[in-house]
Scaffold this motif. Structure first.
Motif, PDB file in Angstrom:
ATOM      1  N   ASN A   1     -45.430  70.597 -42.632  1.00 28.86           N
ATOM      2  CA  ASN A   1     -46.617  69.741 -42.754  1.00 28.86           C
ATOM      3  C   ASN A   1     -47.466  70.120 -43.905  1.00 28.86           C
ATOM      4  OD1 ASN A   1     -48.118  67.248 -42.584  1.00 28.86           O
ATOM      5  ND2 ASN A   1     -49.404  68.102 -40.852  1.00 28.86           N
ATOM      6  N   PHE A   2     -47.748  71.504 -44.037  1.00 26.69           N
ATOM      7  CA  PHE A   2     -48.687  71.942 -44.986  1.00 26.69           C
ATOM      8  C   PHE A   2     -47.985  71.880 -46.303  1.00 26.69           C
ATOM      9  CE2 PHE A   2     -49.394  75.912 -47.711  1.00 26.69           C
ATOM     10  CZ  PHE A   2     -50.484  75.645 -48.061  1.00 26.69           C
TER      11      PHE A   2
ATOM     12  N   ALA B   1     -51.066  78.525 -44.583  1.00 28.16           N
ATOM     13  CA  ALA B   1     -51.134  77.121 -43.732  1.00 28.16           C
ATOM     14  C   ALA B   1     -51.905  77.129 -42.601  1.00 28.16           C
ATOM     15  CB  ALA B   1     -49.620  76.757 -43.503  1.00 28.16           C
TER      16      ALA B   1
ATOM     17  N   ARG C   1     -61.396  71.050 -38.946  1.00 25.34           N
ATOM     18  CA  ARG C   1     -60.182  70.782 -38.704  1.00 25.34           C
ATOM     19  C   ARG C   1     -60.096  69.070 -38.810  1.00 25.34           C
ATOM     20  NH1 ARG C   1     -57.042  75.349 -38.463  1.00 25.34           N
ATOM     21  NH2 ARG C   1     -58.408  76.798 -37.110  1.00 25.34           N
TER      22      ARG C   1
ATOM     23  N   ARG D   1     -48.075  68.083 -47.441  1.00 23.45           N
ATOM     24  CA  ARG D   1     -49.342  67.572 -47.798  1.00 23.45           C
ATOM     25  C   ARG D   1     -49.632  68.312 -49.140  1.00 23.45           C
ATOM     26  NH1 ARG D   1     -50.766  63.203 -45.472  1.00 23.45           N
ATOM     27  NH2 ARG D   1     -50.724  63.348 -43.213  1.00 23.45           N
TER      28      ARG D   1
ATOM     29  N   ARG E   1     -59.222  67.414 -46.169  1.00 18.38           N
ATOM     30  CA  ARG E   1     -57.843  68.013 -46.517  1.00 18.38           C
ATOM     31  C   ARG E   1     -57.657  68.350 -47.997  1.00 18.38           C
ATOM     32  NH1 ARG E   1     -54.383  63.531 -44.727  1.00 18.38           N
ATOM     33  NH2 ARG E   1     -54.970  62.742 -47.012  1.00 18.38           N
TER      34      ARG E   1
ATOM     35  N   TYR F   1     -53.276  74.099 -40.549  1.00 18.63           N
ATOM     36  CA  TYR F   1     -52.046  73.597 -40.448  1.00 18.63           C
ATOM     37  C   TYR F   1     -51.281  74.231 -39.163  1.00 18.63           C
ATOM     38  CZ  TYR F   1     -52.611  70.241 -44.019  1.00 18.63           C
ATOM     39  OH  TYR F   1     -53.376  69.310 -45.068  1.00 18.63           O
TER      40      TYR F   1
END
Length: 146
Positions: free
Chosen positions: A119-120, A109, A51, A123, A87, A114
């Motif tokens: 947000n996923f 996600a 994470r 990115r 990431r 995530y």
């Protein structure tokens, strides 16, 4: 100043695409610290539990070093920061899931770590220049055409 026309290269497989965007095998220098190698291997083993927290990864591996030192060692050996590398690897795994399965983006996600699908998607687009559903559609169309 004269500008040349951009060259667009079509890659033959998803593996080549991933290798260009997120290199899997970064050859560390010969004098690389063993702890940095272990951290990289830990991330590469499909550890979603990391994470993106370096302290947790160090504790799980049994390293008695500070976050600052671990971050520095990792960046020197891999060439990319721990958080960015982690990431990108998670997003590469998510892209593989998008390509190979029909699992909803929301589930992928969550599997990638995530909490927010938005947000996923943001990115994912930063890395692959496509939204997750666009990515899935492009690869499905490519497979149908082949």
């Amino acid at each position: 100043m004269i500008y040349g026309r951009p060259v667009i290269q079509e890659l033959s497989s998803l593996d080549l695409f991933f290798e260009r965007v997120v290199p899997r095998l970064v050859q560390p220098p010969a004098d690389t610290d063993w702890r940095a190698k272990k951290l990289k291997d830990f991330i590469d083993q499909d550890q979603v539990s990391v994470r993106w927290r370096l302290g947790e990864a160090c504790k799980e591996l049994g390293f008695a070093i500070s976050d600052r030192q671990a971050r520095r060692l990792f960046k020197i050996s891999v060439g990319v920061g721990f958080k960015k590398y982690s990431r990108n690897r998670h997003l590469a795994r998510a892209a593989e899931q998008l390509r190979a399965t029909s699992v909803p983006v929301k589930v992928i996600a969550a599997d990638a770590g995530y909490q927010s699908t938005r947000n996923f998607a943001r990115r994912f687009k930063e890395l692959f220049h496509l939204r997750p559903m666009e990515f899935r559609r492009v690869w499905r169309q490519r497979e149908i055409a082949a």
